[in-house]
Design a protein around this motif. Sequence first.
Motif, PDB file in Angstrom:
ATOM      1  N   GLY A   1       6.939   1.178  -5.500  1.00  0.00           N
ATOM      2  CA  GLY A   1       7.916   0.717  -4.521  1.00  0.00           C
ATOM      3  C   GLY A   1       8.046   1.647  -3.329  1.00  0.00           C
ATOM      4  O   GLY A   1       7.446   2.720  -3.275  1.00  0.00           O
ATOM      5  N   GLY A   2       8.829   1.211  -2.341  1.00  0.00           N
ATOM      6  CA  GLY A   2       9.030   2.007  -1.145  1.00  0.00           C
ATOM      7  C   GLY A   2       7.888   1.854  -0.156  1.00  0.00           C
ATOM      8  O   GLY A   2       7.147   0.864  -0.165  1.00  0.00           O
ATOM      9  N   LEU A   3       7.726   2.839   0.675  1.00  0.00           N
ATOM     10  CA  LEU A   3       6.686   2.822   1.700  1.00  0.00           C
ATOM     11  C   LEU A   3       5.354   3.251   1.089  1.00  0.00           C
ATOM     12  O   LEU A   3       5.292   4.202   0.316  1.00  0.00           O
ATOM     13  CB  LEU A   3       7.074   3.778   2.831  1.00  0.00           C
ATOM     14  N   VAL A   4       4.284   2.545   1.452  1.00  0.00           N
ATOM     15  CA  VAL A   4       2.937   2.899   1.011  1.00  0.00           C
ATOM     16  C   VAL A   4       2.110   3.245   2.237  1.00  0.00           C
ATOM     17  O   VAL A   4       2.060   2.479   3.206  1.00  0.00           O
ATOM     18  CB  VAL A   4       2.268   1.749   0.230  1.00  0.00           C
ATOM     19  N   ILE A   5       1.477   4.413   2.191  1.00  0.00           N
ATOM     20  CA  ILE A   5       0.620   4.883   3.283  1.00  0.00           C
ATOM     21  C   ILE A   5      -0.779   5.063   2.715  1.00  0.00           C
ATOM     22  O   ILE A   5      -0.950   5.643   1.635  1.00  0.00           O
ATOM     23  CB  ILE A   5       1.126   6.226   3.847  1.00  0.00           C
ATOM     24  N   ILE A   6      -1.777   4.577   3.439  1.00  0.00           N
ATOM     25  CA  ILE A   6      -3.157   4.699   2.978  1.00  0.00           C
ATOM     26  C   ILE A   6      -3.968   5.365   4.077  1.00  0.00           C
ATOM     27  O   ILE A   6      -3.922   4.957   5.234  1.00  0.00           O
ATOM     28  CB  ILE A   6      -3.751   3.326   2.623  1.00  0.00           C
ATOM     29  N   ASP A   7      -4.720   6.391   3.686  1.00  0.00           N
ATOM     30  CA  ASP A   7      -5.514   7.155   4.649  1.00  0.00           C
ATOM     31  C   ASP A   7      -6.925   7.290   4.121  1.00  0.00           C
ATOM     32  O   ASP A   7      -7.138   7.632   2.949  1.00  0.00           O
ATOM     33  CB  ASP A   7      -4.893   8.545   4.856  1.00  0.00           C
ATOM     34  N   GLY A   8      -7.910   7.020   4.969  1.00  0.00           N
ATOM     35  CA  GLY A   8      -9.280   7.163   4.511  1.00  0.00           C
ATOM     36  C   GLY A   8     -10.297   7.043   5.616  1.00  0.00           C
ATOM     37  O   GLY A   8      -9.998   6.577   6.722  1.00  0.00           O
ATOM     38  N   GLN A   9     -11.509   7.454   5.309  1.00  0.00           N
ATOM     39  CA  GLN A   9     -12.626   7.372   6.246  1.00  0.00           C
ATOM     40  C   GLN A   9     -13.306   6.011   6.126  1.00  0.00           C
ATOM     41  O   GLN A   9     -13.245   5.343   5.083  1.00  0.00           O
ATOM     42  CB  GLN A   9     -13.637   8.473   5.955  1.00  0.00           C
ATOM     43  N   LYS A  10     -14.017   5.626   7.175  1.00  0.00           N
ATOM     44  CA  LYS A  10     -14.786   4.382   7.118  1.00  0.00           C
ATOM     45  C   LYS A  10     -15.820   4.439   6.001  1.00  0.00           C
ATOM     46  O   LYS A  10     -16.082   3.437   5.336  1.00  0.00           O
ATOM     47  CB  LYS A  10     -15.462   4.131   8.471  1.00  0.00           C
ATOM     48  N   THR A  11     -16.409   5.608   5.800  1.00  0.00           N
ATOM     49  CA  THR A  11     -17.427   5.750   4.753  1.00  0.00           C
ATOM     50  C   THR A  11     -16.854   5.588   3.355  1.00  0.00           C
ATOM     51  O   THR A  11     -17.606   5.395   2.395  1.00  0.00           O
ATOM     52  CB  THR A  11     -18.106   7.126   4.865  1.00  0.00           C
TER      53      THR A  11
ATOM     54  N   HIS B   1     -13.067   8.611  12.882  1.00  0.00           N
ATOM     55  CA  HIS B   1     -13.922   7.799  12.009  1.00  0.00           C
ATOM     56  C   HIS B   1     -13.180   7.328  10.757  1.00  0.00           C
ATOM     57  O   HIS B   1     -13.774   7.196   9.683  1.00  0.00           O
ATOM     58  CB  HIS B   1     -15.184   8.561  11.601  1.00  0.00           C
ATOM     59  N   GLY B   2     -11.888   7.112  10.903  1.00  0.00           N
ATOM     60  CA  GLY B   2     -11.101   6.628   9.775  1.00  0.00           C
ATOM     61  C   GLY B   2      -9.863   5.897  10.246  1.00  0.00           C
ATOM     62  O   GLY B   2      -9.684   5.609  11.431  1.00  0.00           O
ATOM     63  N   ARG B   3      -8.993   5.591   9.293  1.00  0.00           N
ATOM     64  CA  ARG B   3      -7.789   4.834   9.603  1.00  0.00           C
ATOM     65  C   ARG B   3      -6.681   5.233   8.635  1.00  0.00           C
ATOM     66  O   ARG B   3      -6.934   5.479   7.451  1.00  0.00           O
ATOM     67  CB  ARG B   3      -8.069   3.329   9.472  1.00  0.00           C
ATOM     68  N   LEU B   4      -5.472   5.317   9.155  1.00  0.00           N
ATOM     69  CA  LEU B   4      -4.276   5.457   8.341  1.00  0.00           C
ATOM     70  C   LEU B   4      -3.343   4.317   8.706  1.00  0.00           C
ATOM     71  O   LEU B   4      -3.161   4.015   9.896  1.00  0.00           O
ATOM     72  CB  LEU B   4      -3.598   6.806   8.593  1.00  0.00           C
ATOM     73  N   PHE B   5      -2.786   3.658   7.691  1.00  0.00           N
ATOM     74  CA  PHE B   5      -1.830   2.589   7.960  1.00  0.00           C
ATOM     75  C   PHE B   5      -0.749   2.602   6.895  1.00  0.00           C
ATOM     76  O   PHE B   5      -0.911   3.198   5.826  1.00  0.00           O
ATOM     77  CB  PHE B   5      -2.521   1.222   8.041  1.00  0.00           C
ATOM     78  N   TRP B   6       0.361   1.962   7.193  1.00  0.00           N
ATOM     79  CA  TRP B   6       1.477   1.962   6.256  1.00  0.00           C
ATOM     80  C   TRP B   6       2.177   0.615   6.238  1.00  0.00           C
ATOM     81  O   TRP B   6       2.120  -0.164   7.196  1.00  0.00           O
ATOM     82  CB  TRP B   6       2.440   3.099   6.547  1.00  0.00           C
ATOM     83  N   PHE B   7       2.843   0.345   5.098  1.00  0.00           N
ATOM     84  CA  PHE B   7       3.514  -0.938   4.879  1.00  0.00           C
ATOM     85  C   PHE B   7       4.522  -0.767   3.757  1.00  0.00           C
ATOM     86  O   PHE B   7       4.442   0.178   2.962  1.00  0.00           O
ATOM     87  CB  PHE B   7       2.503  -2.038   4.526  1.00  0.00           C
ATOM     88  N   GLU B   8       5.462  -1.682   3.666  1.00  0.00           N
ATOM     89  CA  GLU B   8       6.431  -1.672   2.578  1.00  0.00           C
ATOM     90  C   GLU B   8       5.820  -2.329   1.339  1.00  0.00           C
ATOM     91  O   GLU B   8       5.174  -3.370   1.438  1.00  0.00           O
ATOM     92  CB  GLU B   8       7.710  -2.418   2.977  1.00  0.00           C
ATOM     93  N   ALA B   9       6.015  -1.699   0.181  1.00  0.00           N
ATOM     94  CA  ALA B   9       5.447  -2.228  -1.063  1.00  0.00           C
ATOM     95  C   ALA B   9       5.929  -3.646  -1.305  1.00  0.00           C
ATOM     96  O   ALA B   9       7.100  -3.962  -1.128  1.00  0.00           O
ATOM     97  CB  ALA B   9       5.832  -1.333  -2.238  1.00  0.00           C
ATOM     98  N   GLY B  10       4.992  -4.497  -1.709  1.00  0.00           N
ATOM     99  CA  GLY B  10       5.329  -5.889  -1.984  1.00  0.00           C
ATOM    100  C   GLY B  10       4.240  -6.506  -2.830  1.00  0.00           C
ATOM    101  O   GLY B  10       3.991  -6.075  -3.958  1.00  0.00           O
TER     102      GLY B  10
END
Length: 312
Positions: free
Chosen positions: A87-97, A121-130
């Motif tokens: 639950g709560g906020l989820v943040i995901i961070d990673g490289q394209k590879t 060469h990567g991406r971080l994004f966040w969203f509310e758990a659902g």
Amino acid sequence: MKYSRLFTALDEGLDLSGTLHVLRPPAGYDLAGLSDVSVEATYFPDHQYWDAMGFIGDGVPRAATLVVLPRSKTLARSMIISAIAAGGLVIIDGQKTDGIESIYKDIRKVSAISGVIAKGHGRLFWFEAGATPKWNTTVKSPDGYKTVAGVFSESKIDAGSALLAGHLEDLKGDVADLGAGWGYLSREILTHEGVTQLDMIEAEKTALACAVENTNDPRVTDVWTDALSYTGGPYDTVISNPPFHASRAGDPDLGKGFIATAARILKPRGVFYMVANRHLPYEAELDAKFARVEELSGSGAFKIFRATRPKR
């Protein structure tokens, strides 16, 4: 100054009020300046790094979970499912590879994305758990063994290990499986009735837990540590299929470190058996650490060594 994706996100409005629980960040991942942080790390060198920083903890309760993507797609998906379930906020961070783009597309189909940082060469994004994407995270373990997502050779017996097992001769006394993984070689070692003690030395905690289950033998002791700095023993025999990746890039120095450890922990008349990919340059290190080195019959892909009389 170059900012990490996480700190760029914080500058651009990501709100981290409350405890941030971070799943499996590698040593050196940028958490500098954050105080309310707990880290979960199953790889021993990473665990030691974050423990020294005072960050190791279970993260309950937590306001947000940060998933640092591993190389294994199945493991990455399992970690994200666990983060969403918390639950709560989820943040995901990673490289394209490491597959961040496909993960982003899958999450975007079931959840509203609150913010995105794309850089380096990567991406971080966040969203509310659902909702959770309909991912298959089942691990197809080799017949008769227990494995889990993300461990080396999770779905099949490694060909190098199988080849090495056929060269083990009449093992006796105290034995070490250096870099035991999920325990294939350890189980083979235990078929030798002369073995009185087997220490399974492994840096990845989830793999070691599988090794304990796969051996289920009172002669076994599991040792969660870094093989490169291990100082146990002394042993009559050390057996190893050393890794040569700590990240996506190959690193032959890992195997050289395993050779040095083997020489250090063996008895003066001890024996070291090792398998390696044929292209890896280990001969010079073996000659430097052992007085006698034999190359046994291998295959087109692998070479097998038997080394004796460790140099002190």
